[in-house]
Design a protein around this motif. Structure first.
Motif, PDB file in Angstrom:
ATOM      1  N   LEU A 208      -2.782  -1.040  -0.186  1.00 42.56           N
ATOM      2  CA  LEU A 208      -3.477   0.243  -0.081  1.00 42.56           C
ATOM      3  C   LEU A 208      -2.452   1.316  -0.459  1.00 42.56           C
ATOM      4  O   LEU A 208      -1.391   1.396   0.163  1.00 42.56           O
ATOM      5  CB  LEU A 208      -3.958   0.487   1.351  1.00 42.56           C
ATOM      6  CG  LEU A 208      -4.846  -0.588   1.997  1.00 42.56           C
ATOM      7  CD1 LEU A 208      -5.073  -0.263   3.475  1.00 42.56           C
ATOM      8  CD2 LEU A 208      -6.184  -0.704   1.277  1.00 42.56           C
ATOM      9  N   CYS A 209      -2.757   2.101  -1.485  1.00 36.40           N
ATOM     10  CA  CYS A 209      -1.797   3.123  -1.930  1.00 36.40           C
ATOM     11  C   CYS A 209      -2.094   4.431  -1.204  1.00 36.40           C
ATOM     12  O   CYS A 209      -3.169   5.016  -1.376  1.00 36.40           O
ATOM     13  CB  CYS A 209      -1.884   3.325  -3.438  1.00 36.40           C
ATOM     14  SG  CYS A 209      -1.694   1.798  -4.367  1.00 36.40           S
ATOM     15  N   ALA A 210      -1.124   4.904  -0.411  1.00 36.45           N
ATOM     16  CA  ALA A 210      -1.368   6.057   0.449  1.00 36.45           C
ATOM     17  C   ALA A 210      -1.557   7.344  -0.348  1.00 36.45           C
ATOM     18  O   ALA A 210      -2.375   8.184   0.012  1.00 36.45           O
ATOM     19  CB  ALA A 210      -0.207   6.218   1.434  1.00 36.45           C
ATOM     20  N   ILE A 244       1.094   0.889   1.169  1.00 38.73           N
ATOM     21  CA  ILE A 244       2.375   1.211   0.528  1.00 38.73           C
ATOM     22  C   ILE A 244       2.343   2.703   0.200  1.00 38.73           C
ATOM     23  O   ILE A 244       1.270   3.290   0.105  1.00 38.73           O
ATOM     24  CB  ILE A 244       2.655   0.366  -0.740  1.00 38.73           C
ATOM     25  CG1 ILE A 244       1.551   0.536  -1.781  1.00 38.73           C
ATOM     26  CG2 ILE A 244       2.823  -1.107  -0.375  1.00 38.73           C
ATOM     27  CD1 ILE A 244       1.864  -0.135  -3.126  1.00 38.73           C
ATOM     28  N   PRO A 245       3.498   3.348   0.045  1.00 37.71           N
ATOM     29  CA  PRO A 245       3.473   4.811  -0.057  1.00 37.71           C
ATOM     30  C   PRO A 245       2.741   5.322  -1.289  1.00 37.71           C
ATOM     31  O   PRO A 245       1.910   6.211  -1.190  1.00 37.71           O
ATOM     32  CB  PRO A 245       4.954   5.198  -0.113  1.00 37.71           C
ATOM     33  CG  PRO A 245       5.688   4.028   0.442  1.00 37.71           C
ATOM     34  CD  PRO A 245       4.871   2.822   0.141  1.00 37.71           C
ATOM     35  N   ARG A 246       3.065   4.763  -2.459  1.00 32.01           N
ATOM     36  CA  ARG A 246       2.583   5.369  -3.696  1.00 32.01           C
ATOM     37  C   ARG A 246       1.978   4.350  -4.643  1.00 32.01           C
ATOM     38  O   ARG A 246       2.417   3.195  -4.687  1.00 32.01           O
ATOM     39  CB  ARG A 246       3.741   6.047  -4.436  1.00 32.01           C
ATOM     40  CG  ARG A 246       4.238   7.334  -3.845  1.00 32.01           C
ATOM     41  CD  ARG A 246       5.631   7.586  -4.345  1.00 32.01           C
ATOM     42  NE  ARG A 246       6.467   6.455  -3.972  1.00 32.01           N
ATOM     43  CZ  ARG A 246       7.438   6.526  -3.058  1.00 32.01           C
ATOM     44  NH1 ARG A 246       7.734   7.651  -2.485  1.00 32.01           N
ATOM     45  NH2 ARG A 246       8.126   5.449  -2.734  1.00 32.01           N
ATOM     46  N   LEU A 247       1.052   4.832  -5.470  1.00 31.88           N
ATOM     47  CA  LEU A 247       0.546   4.030  -6.585  1.00 31.88           C
ATOM     48  C   LEU A 247       1.717   3.595  -7.470  1.00 31.88           C
ATOM     49  O   LEU A 247       1.731   2.487  -7.998  1.00 31.88           O
ATOM     50  CB  LEU A 247      -0.461   4.868  -7.379  1.00 31.88           C
ATOM     51  CG  LEU A 247      -1.128   4.228  -8.583  1.00 31.88           C
ATOM     52  CD1 LEU A 247      -1.960   3.014  -8.181  1.00 31.88           C
ATOM     53  CD2 LEU A 247      -2.017   5.233  -9.311  1.00 31.88           C
ATOM     54  N   ALA A 248       2.719   4.473  -7.584  1.00 32.80           N
ATOM     55  CA  ALA A 248       3.872   4.163  -8.434  1.00 32.80           C
ATOM     56  C   ALA A 248       4.711   3.010  -7.887  1.00 32.80           C
ATOM     57  O   ALA A 248       5.516   2.430  -8.619  1.00 32.80           O
ATOM     58  CB  ALA A 248       4.743   5.409  -8.597  1.00 32.80           C
ATOM     59  N   ASP A 249       4.537   2.669  -6.598  1.00 24.05           N
ATOM     60  CA  ASP A 249       5.269   1.530  -6.029  1.00 24.05           C
ATOM     61  C   ASP A 249       4.587   0.206  -6.339  1.00 24.05           C
ATOM     62  O   ASP A 249       5.155  -0.871  -6.146  1.00 24.05           O
ATOM     63  CB  ASP A 249       5.357   1.655  -4.495  1.00 24.05           C
ATOM     64  CG  ASP A 249       6.108   2.899  -4.061  1.00 24.05           C
ATOM     65  OD1 ASP A 249       7.106   3.225  -4.713  1.00 24.05           O
ATOM     66  OD2 ASP A 249       5.683   3.527  -3.081  1.00 24.05           O
TER      67      ASP A 249
ATOM     68  N   ASP B  28       7.788  11.367   2.781  1.00 28.81           N
ATOM     69  CA  ASP B  28       7.975  10.501   1.627  1.00 28.81           C
ATOM     70  C   ASP B  28       9.176   9.600   1.799  1.00 28.81           C
ATOM     71  O   ASP B  28      10.283  10.049   2.038  1.00 28.81           O
ATOM     72  CB  ASP B  28       8.134  11.340   0.355  1.00 28.81           C
ATOM     73  CG  ASP B  28       6.793  11.870  -0.107  1.00 28.81           C
ATOM     74  OD1 ASP B  28       5.875  11.053  -0.241  1.00 28.81           O
ATOM     75  OD2 ASP B  28       6.666  13.079  -0.298  1.00 28.81           O
ATOM     76  N   SER B  29       8.929   8.316   1.662  1.00 33.22           N
ATOM     77  CA  SER B  29      10.040   7.389   1.684  1.00 33.22           C
ATOM     78  C   SER B  29      10.661   7.376   0.293  1.00 33.22           C
ATOM     79  O   SER B  29      10.140   7.945  -0.651  1.00 33.22           O
ATOM     80  CB  SER B  29       9.561   6.002   2.074  1.00 33.22           C
ATOM     81  OG  SER B  29       8.388   5.693   1.386  1.00 33.22           O
ATOM     82  N   SER B  30      11.794   6.711   0.190  1.00 35.39           N
ATOM     83  CA  SER B  30      12.519   6.759  -1.079  1.00 35.39           C
ATOM     84  C   SER B  30      11.721   6.090  -2.187  1.00 35.39           C
ATOM     85  O   SER B  30      10.943   5.176  -1.955  1.00 35.39           O
ATOM     86  CB  SER B  30      13.869   6.088  -0.899  1.00 35.39           C
ATOM     87  OG  SER B  30      13.695   4.837  -0.278  1.00 35.39           O
TER      88      SER B  30
END
Lengths: 474, 219
Positions: A208-210, A244-249, B28-30
């Motif tokens: 899940l992208c936050a 997970i934090p970002r779509l970019a991750d 925001d994490s790294s």
């Protein structure tokens, strides 16, 4: 999923070892999975760095899980998804059944979802009048057999092709064939009509992208994207640790997942879905419901087992585990088998209901070596064993035995004296050969294999004699 | 006292478990670092890499200076799969051009969407312009942007993706990275045919979607 029964581990493992079909299936499939992973990892110059990065990002997410989840809820909601939160399995089942009732669903096609098995989704929906058809081929086979999945990636890894052929012949009435492409073709034809008829598609979520509120679904068959595209309603069941934090991750995690699970650089189909159908869209579900399942995970966050929530369900620790490879997944008694399951199941079910699982490991460390997010699984198994003792889940004999063992191991003189005695007894009784029989409580060992006879001279004595040096006489 | 709203209650349980510490309030994490990788960048090397990776995943690549010289090979590949009908999206002019150019080469008929939306459809090839492709993994990228459909690669037996060489980007990050500001409803990353290893860990193609994926690369 039937009721959890990890307490029956010993008995289930015994029958698994005696099951020739299971042994044939495992010895055929597992080496293939291992070899594919090995080749894929060897071909990736950035694999170790990617593991470090993923492990760090997952740790950061778990440290701030409330913030990331809050962001996911806000972003997904903004884009039209309806978000539900379930404290436990019962709430999750009620929410899912309520959605099905409200939308007038009678037929649902479902992708593979382990958390759906965890909460007992299928029986609850069936009870609410919804037929649920599994569309992942492994899950489809397992359902035909009236069984549960035995692997978190390859559900039917415990079945031989002959068994699948018989199932398709007997249960579906198809002509008998052992040709895998023909069997796959039968499933394709059978499932295609269900995809068109179903009012609801049910899938899990791999991530899940936050930052975007997106749901990422990974499959090789492509059933997940069909289930998320054709039916009028899409229901996502996701545990809270999938964020997970970002779509970019996402690329980082997709690479690790595909290589670790099936040895592919990328799984055949990855869908990144953000909200329901929009005006002008050619297709897609009118409604997207996302059920966030806690079911004991927020409590795990609190303690020393937090890192198990970093697991991305690749199954690599199952494939590499000498215990899993010998007995398959059913013996573990619940949806999560293998090393990750031996950690997660006791935490979700409570240690008293899953006490044998942390013992179902040789602590060889292979699981930690392959884990793409570097979860210290052997350390956690060891910690759970000590929790079990602290909670009074060990027999007095086990407690006494481990106390004596610890006492001897902590005193070099005592240990050496015992080794000398064992060496003399061993020479007298077994002439330094293997020990074929020991009385209870050691009979459990010798019933299946020989115990190596203690050497006449302990290693430390030999070492001292030959080298004359050692930390003990410095 | 736990909040009544289940979502608020969930977040509150998590906060409590994490200890309600003030110092951990960072949003925001790294960022994900750029890890080492084997793939070359863009340009002809990127196209070569894309081809190598897609073929390794069981796909086929046809590459040429223009469409016309590739048509016989494409038609032959479709005939070998027993393709009877061709499906292309209404709003995809390029795909329609290719479909129409293919018709004289074989017993192909151009089909409508309805024909693949049935339980026992004719053997169908779906033709579609791809939006981008990823060299690193041999991946074809389709999105729902601009009313685009996934259908030609969803339910068909053969998926033909049309691709100009400059649509090949080096890495997955390049394909997904730019989408975060305004994500389309659906992004589909397609790497080879529909595949299963569910029976004896033996790969088999075409379990739900296409059993063959052909990328046609022309400027």
């Amino acid at each position: 999923m039937t009721d959890p029964r990890p307490h029956a581990f010993s008995r289930s493992a015994e029958s698994a070892l005696a099951d020739p079909d299971l042994q044939a299936a495992l010895s055929c499939a597992i080496p293939r999975l291992l070899e594919r992973r090995r080749a894929a990892v060897a071909a990736d110059p950035g694999f170790e760095e990617a593991r470090d990065a993923a492990s760090r990002i997952k740790a950061e997410v778990l440290d701030d899980l409330d913030l990331h989840l809050e962001r996911f809820i806000a972003e997904a909601g903004k884009r039209g998804a309806k978000i539900h939160a379930a404290r436990d399995g019962a709430q999750a089942r009620d929410i899912a059944a309520g959605i099905a009732r409200e939308e007038g669903i009678t037929l649902a096609v479902k992708g593979k979802s382990t958390v759906a098995g965890e909460i007992g989704l299928n029986p609850a929906l069936e009870a609410a009048g919804v037929s649920v058809v599994e569309s992942d081929l492994g899950e489809y086979i397992v359902r035909l057999a009236g069984e549960n999945p035995s692997h978190i990636v390859a559900s039917a890894v415990h079945k031989t092709r002959e068994q699948v052929a018989r199932l398709f012949n007997v249960v579906l009435g198809e002509p008998y064939t052992e040709e895998i492409p023909a069997l796959v073709g039968i499933a394709r034809r059978r499932l295609r009509e269900k995809f068109f008829a179903a009012g609801m598609g049910i899938t899990g979520a791999n991530f899940l992208c936050a930052d975007t509120g997106s749901v990422a679904i990974v499959t090789n068959g492509g059933n997940g994207r069909i289930a998320a595209t054709l039916p009028r309603v899409h229901l996502v069941i996701a545990s809270i640790d999938k964020v997970i934090p970002r779509l970019a991750d996402l690329p980082l995690f997709l690479r690790l997942l595909a290589r670790s699970a099936t040895g592919q650089p990328l799984s055949s189909y990855v869908s990144v879905l953000t909200g329901p159908r929009r005006p002008g869209d050619a297709e897609g579900p009118e409604k997207l419901h996302i059920v966030l399942v806690d079911n004991g995970r927020s409590a795990i966050l609190q303690g020393k087992y937090r890192d198990i929530l970093a697991c991305i369900r690749c199954g690599a620790c199952l494939n590499v585990c000498p215990v899993y490879r010998s007995i398959g997944g059913h013996a573990y008694g619940w949806v999560y088998p293998g090393p990750m399951g031996s950690v997660l199941s006791p935490l979700l079910l409570g240690l008293p209901d899953a006490a044998p699982l942390p013992d179902a490991s040789t602590l060889c460390g292979a699981c930690a070596e392959v884990c793409p997010v570097r979860i210290p699984l052997p350390d956690m198994l060891l910690a759970l064993r000590s929790d079990a003792r602290a909670q009074g889940l060990r027999t007095p004999g086990e407690v006494l035995g481990s106390k004596l063992y610890a006492g001897a191991m902590a005193r070099a003189g005592v240990l050496e004296a015992l080794q000398r005695i064992a060496g003399i007894v061993s020479q007298l009784l077994w002439r330094n050969k293997a020990i074929g029989w020991l009385p209870w409580p050691f009979s459990g060992w010798t019933a299946r294999r020989d115990f190596p006879a203690p050497a006449p001279q302990p290693f430390r004595r030999l070492w001292k004699k030959q080298r004359g040096i050692g930390p003990w006489n410095r | 006292v736990e909040p009544v709203d289940p979502k608020a209650a969930l977040l509150s349980r998590i906060r409590e478990a994490l200890g309600n510490r003030v110092e951990r309030r960072r949003r925001d994490s790294s960022a994900a670092p750029d890890v080492p990788h084997a793939g070359p960048g863009a340009g002809p090397a990127g196209v070569a890499r894309f081809r190598e990776r897609l073929e390794a995943a069981g796909g086929t690549v046809l590459e040429g200076p223009g469409l016309d010289p590739l048509l016989p090979a494409l038609a032959e590949a479709l005939r070998r799969e027993g393709v009877a009908s061709l499906l292309c999206p209404e709003n995809d002019g390029q795909a329609r051009t290719v479909a129409e150019a293919l018709v004289p080469f074989g017993p192909f008929a151009i089909a409508g969407e309805g024909e693949v939306r049935q339980a026992a459809p004719p053997v169908t090839a779906g033709i579609q312009s791809a939006e981008s492709a990823v060299a690193e993994t041999g991946t074809i990228v389709q999105t729902s942007r601009g009313g685009r459909t996934l259908l030609p690669g969803l339910l068909t037996d053969v998926h033909v993706a049309l691709l100009p060489p400059d649509a090949v980007v080096p890495r997955l990050e390049d394909a997904l990275g730019g989408l975060a500001d305004d994500p389309p409803r659906a992004v589909s990353l397609i790497t080879g045919p529909s595949r299963t290893v569910d029976i004896e860990a033996t790969p088999a193609a075409g379990v739900h979607g296409p059993r063959k994926v052909i990328a046609v690369i022309t400027p």
